[in-house]
Design an enzyme around this catalytic site. Structure first.
Site, PDB file in Angstrom:
ATOM      1  N   SER A 150      -5.232  -1.660  -8.260  1.00  0.00           N
ATOM      2  CA  SER A 150      -4.948  -1.032  -9.549  1.00  0.00           C
ATOM      3  C   SER A 150      -5.704  -1.809 -10.623  1.00  0.00           C
ATOM      4  O   SER A 150      -5.867  -3.029 -10.504  1.00  0.00           O
ATOM      5  CB  SER A 150      -3.443  -1.119  -9.827  1.00  0.00           C
ATOM      6  OG  SER A 150      -3.180  -0.980 -11.203  1.00  0.00           O
TER       7      SER A 150
ATOM      8  N   HIS B 136     -12.679   0.727  -9.381  1.00  0.00           N
ATOM      9  CA  HIS B 136     -12.515  -0.203  -8.270  1.00  0.00           C
ATOM     10  C   HIS B 136     -12.642   0.552  -6.947  1.00  0.00           C
ATOM     11  O   HIS B 136     -12.956   1.760  -6.932  1.00  0.00           O
ATOM     12  CB  HIS B 136     -11.177  -0.941  -8.387  1.00  0.00           C
ATOM     13  CG  HIS B 136      -9.991  -0.045  -8.594  1.00  0.00           C
ATOM     14  ND1 HIS B 136      -9.613   0.916  -7.680  1.00  0.00           N
ATOM     15  CD2 HIS B 136      -9.095   0.056  -9.620  1.00  0.00           C
ATOM     16  CE1 HIS B 136      -8.531   1.535  -8.104  1.00  0.00           C
ATOM     17  NE2 HIS B 136      -8.197   1.056  -9.304  1.00  0.00           N
TER      18      HIS B 136
ATOM     19  N   ASP C 298      -0.938   7.466  -7.121  1.00  0.00           N
ATOM     20  CA  ASP C 298      -0.121   8.005  -8.211  1.00  0.00           C
ATOM     21  C   ASP C 298       0.472   9.328  -7.742  1.00  0.00           C
ATOM     22  O   ASP C 298       0.105  10.407  -8.218  1.00  0.00           O
ATOM     23  CB  ASP C 298      -0.968   8.156  -9.470  1.00  0.00           C
ATOM     24  CG  ASP C 298      -1.486   6.814  -9.929  1.00  0.00           C
ATOM     25  OD1 ASP C 298      -0.709   6.048 -10.498  1.00  0.00           O
ATOM     26  OD2 ASP C 298      -2.675   6.505  -9.659  1.00  0.00           O
TER      27      ASP C 298
ATOM     28  N   VAL D 151      -5.652   3.066  -1.501  1.00  0.00           N
ATOM     29  CA  VAL D 151      -6.548   1.999  -1.019  1.00  0.00           C
ATOM     30  C   VAL D 151      -5.931   0.655  -1.411  1.00  0.00           C
ATOM     31  O   VAL D 151      -5.517   0.468  -2.557  1.00  0.00           O
ATOM     32  CB  VAL D 151      -7.966   2.162  -1.614  1.00  0.00           C
ATOM     33  CG1 VAL D 151      -8.857   0.992  -1.200  1.00  0.00           C
ATOM     34  CG2 VAL D 151      -8.567   3.478  -1.166  1.00  0.00           C
TER      35      VAL D 151
ATOM     36  N   GLN E  85       1.881  11.856 -10.243  1.00  0.00           N
ATOM     37  CA  GLN E  85       0.822  12.567 -10.997  1.00  0.00           C
ATOM     38  C   GLN E  85       0.282  13.733 -10.184  1.00  0.00           C
ATOM     39  O   GLN E  85       0.055  14.811 -10.711  1.00  0.00           O
ATOM     40  CB  GLN E  85      -0.349  11.624 -11.285  1.00  0.00           C
ATOM     41  CG  GLN E  85      -0.161  10.751 -12.487  1.00  0.00           C
ATOM     42  CD  GLN E  85      -1.453  10.015 -12.856  1.00  0.00           C
ATOM     43  OE1 GLN E  85      -2.546  10.362 -12.430  1.00  0.00           O
ATOM     44  NE2 GLN E  85      -1.308   8.998 -13.659  1.00  0.00           N
TER      45      GLN E  85
ATOM     46  N   HIS F 157     -11.035   4.027  -6.648  1.00  0.00           N
ATOM     47  CA  HIS F 157     -11.816   5.109  -7.271  1.00  0.00           C
ATOM     48  C   HIS F 157     -13.036   5.451  -6.409  1.00  0.00           C
ATOM     49  O   HIS F 157     -13.379   6.616  -6.242  1.00  0.00           O
ATOM     50  CB  HIS F 157     -12.296   4.693  -8.671  1.00  0.00           C
ATOM     51  CG  HIS F 157     -11.194   4.370  -9.639  1.00  0.00           C
ATOM     52  ND1 HIS F 157     -11.017   3.120 -10.170  1.00  0.00           N
ATOM     53  CD2 HIS F 157     -10.213   5.135 -10.169  1.00  0.00           C
ATOM     54  CE1 HIS F 157      -9.988   3.122 -11.004  1.00  0.00           C
ATOM     55  NE2 HIS F 157      -9.471   4.336 -11.020  1.00  0.00           N
TER      56      HIS F 157
ATOM     57  N   GLY G 224      -5.817  10.348  -6.373  1.00  0.00           N
ATOM     58  CA  GLY G 224      -5.318   9.364  -5.418  1.00  0.00           C
ATOM     59  C   GLY G 224      -3.820   9.486  -5.194  1.00  0.00           C
ATOM     60  O   GLY G 224      -3.058   9.673  -6.146  1.00  0.00           O
TER      61      GLY G 224
HETATM   62  P1  AMP Z   1      -6.630   5.681 -12.998  1.00  0.00           P
HETATM   63  O1  AMP Z   1      -7.988   5.215 -13.369  1.00  0.00           O
HETATM   64  O2  AMP Z   1      -5.659   4.585 -12.715  1.00  0.00           O
HETATM   65  O3  AMP Z   1      -6.096   6.718 -13.955  1.00  0.00           O
HETATM   66  O4  AMP Z   1      -6.789   6.428 -11.609  1.00  0.00           O
HETATM   67  C1  AMP Z   1      -7.716   7.477 -11.457  1.00  0.00           C
HETATM   68  C2  AMP Z   1      -7.533   8.072 -10.095  1.00  0.00           C
HETATM   69  O5  AMP Z   1      -7.745   7.074  -9.111  1.00  0.00           O
HETATM   70  C3  AMP Z   1      -6.100   8.613  -9.884  1.00  0.00           C
HETATM   71  O6  AMP Z   1      -6.168   9.823  -9.156  1.00  0.00           O
HETATM   72  C4  AMP Z   1      -5.456   7.514  -9.085  1.00  0.00           C
HETATM   73  O7  AMP Z   1      -4.402   7.961  -8.268  1.00  0.00           O
HETATM   74  C5  AMP Z   1      -6.617   7.022  -8.252  1.00  0.00           C
HETATM   75  N1  AMP Z   1      -6.393   5.659  -7.789  1.00  0.00           N
HETATM   76  C6  AMP Z   1      -6.098   4.564  -8.534  1.00  0.00           C
HETATM   77  N2  AMP Z   1      -5.886   3.496  -7.739  1.00  0.00           N
HETATM   78  C7  AMP Z   1      -6.049   3.925  -6.466  1.00  0.00           C
HETATM   79  C8  AMP Z   1      -5.946   3.300  -5.185  1.00  0.00           C
HETATM   80  N3  AMP Z   1      -5.651   2.023  -5.052  1.00  0.00           N
HETATM   81  N4  AMP Z   1      -6.157   4.054  -4.088  1.00  0.00           N
HETATM   82  C9  AMP Z   1      -6.471   5.367  -4.197  1.00  0.00           C
HETATM   83  N5  AMP Z   1      -6.589   6.029  -5.375  1.00  0.00           N
HETATM   84  C10 AMP Z   1      -6.372   5.311  -6.491  1.00  0.00           C
END
Ligand code: AMP
Length: 280
Positions: free
Chosen positions: A185, A34, A150, A176, A153, A37, A147
């Site tokens: 998310s 999204h 999290d 974002v 993390q 990412h 990001g």
């Molecule tokens: P995920 O696919 O949820 O495991 O997230 C992958 C990466 O994208 C992680 O580093 C997250 O922190 C980041 N991420 C997920 N959602 C957002 C967001 N809304 N804004 C910024 N980074 C994000």
């Protein structure tokens, strides 16, 4: 754009990039890509010549009663987004190759990963770190882009990277949000319109907390009380944790030191668990 699902092909592609003298910035994700990412891919492009994105729903980080089976998956639109953002490689390994039967080695960070999500999701950070370390060993990135959505993390990875001298630079991008303020998310797709409406109260409360800090409030208890009060008015929301913490150690703070701490929250909207945070 190259797209690989075999570990050996990804290793070969990364080797070729290194041989061509092209530093690699790596964006590990669980797919269902999204705008959050996409912002990280753009940031990665500023940091290194070649961007590698992984999309892998990591089973090690899901507890037995969590949403592994129904976690959103969108391989074709993931590829389109990566292509549009000019990623060099999209890596989509299989569970069978990443964690074959008999896999028995895990990476455990035992301080930063303990509070907050670590309390309610005991396998989360062990699963995340183990998966990331394996991905790093495959891609061998110079820079890893994550990001702040999290935040725990990020803090856990920074600690593990410092403890073990991982040869990576860690770069982070801001949360974002959709136009209405909800942090984007993959799990937002589970929400009905009325659930989403209630979830927005969390953003409104976090923003209020930030305003309180900007106007001089220093007490973490006062902020937590205000946010809790604002969220309590919503029938579908249940707070899992809400805490003012040091952004590096995730330890709870009583007093705000601006720039150094964040207000972290995890909450249920009926049966959907979401997290958010605000830098104070
Ligand atoms: P995920 O696919 O949820 O495991 O997230 C992958 C990466 O994208 C992680 O580093 C997250 O922190 C980041 N991420 C997920 N959602 C957002 C967001 N809304 N804004 C910024 N980074 C994000």
């Amino acid at each position: 754009m190259q797209k690989h699902d075999k570990i050996s092909a990804m290793q070969e592609a990364a080797r070729a990039l290194r041989q061509a003298g092209r530093p690699i910035a790596f964006v590990p994700t669980m797919g269902a890509l999204h705008a959050g990412h996409a912002s990280l891919i753009r940031l990665a492009r500023e940091k290194a010549d070649a961007v590698v994105v992984s999309a892998f729903v990591n089973p090690l980080q899901f507890g037995p009663s969590e949403d592994l089976a129904r976690y959103p998956r969108s391989p074709s639109s993931d590829a389109l987004l990566c292509e549009k953002e000019n990623a060099e490689v999209l890596f989509t390994p299989t569970v069978e190759e990443m964690f074959p039967k008999g896999f028995s080695t895990h990476l455990l960070e035992e301080a930063v990963s303990k509070p907050l999500c670590g309390v309610v999701r005991p396998v989360l950070f062990r699963g995340v770190l183990t998966c990331w370390l394996k991905l790093f060993n495959i891609v061998r990135p110079d820079v890893v882009v994550m990001g702040e959505k999290d935040a725990q993390q990020v803090a856990v990875l920074r600690k593990a990277a410092a403890d073990l001298l991982l040869p990576i630079e860690i770069v982070t991008g801001p949360v974002v949000r959709d136009a209405d303020g909800l942090a984007i998310s993959a799990r937002n797709s589970y929400l009905t319109p009325s659930q989403r409406e209630e979830a927005l109260a969390v953003f409104v409360a976090l923003r209020k907390a930030k305003e309180m800090v900007d106007s001089g409030v220093k007490s973490a208890d006062r902020l937590v009380a205000e946010v809790t009060h604002m969220i309590a008015a919503k029938r579908r929301l249940r707070v899992i944790y809400i805490s003012v913490v040091d952004r590096n150690t995730m330890e709870q703070l009583r007093e705000i030191s601006p720039g150094q701490c964040l207000l972290a929250i995890s909450y249920w909207v009926d049966e959907v668990r979401l997290t958010d945070n605000m830098t104070l």
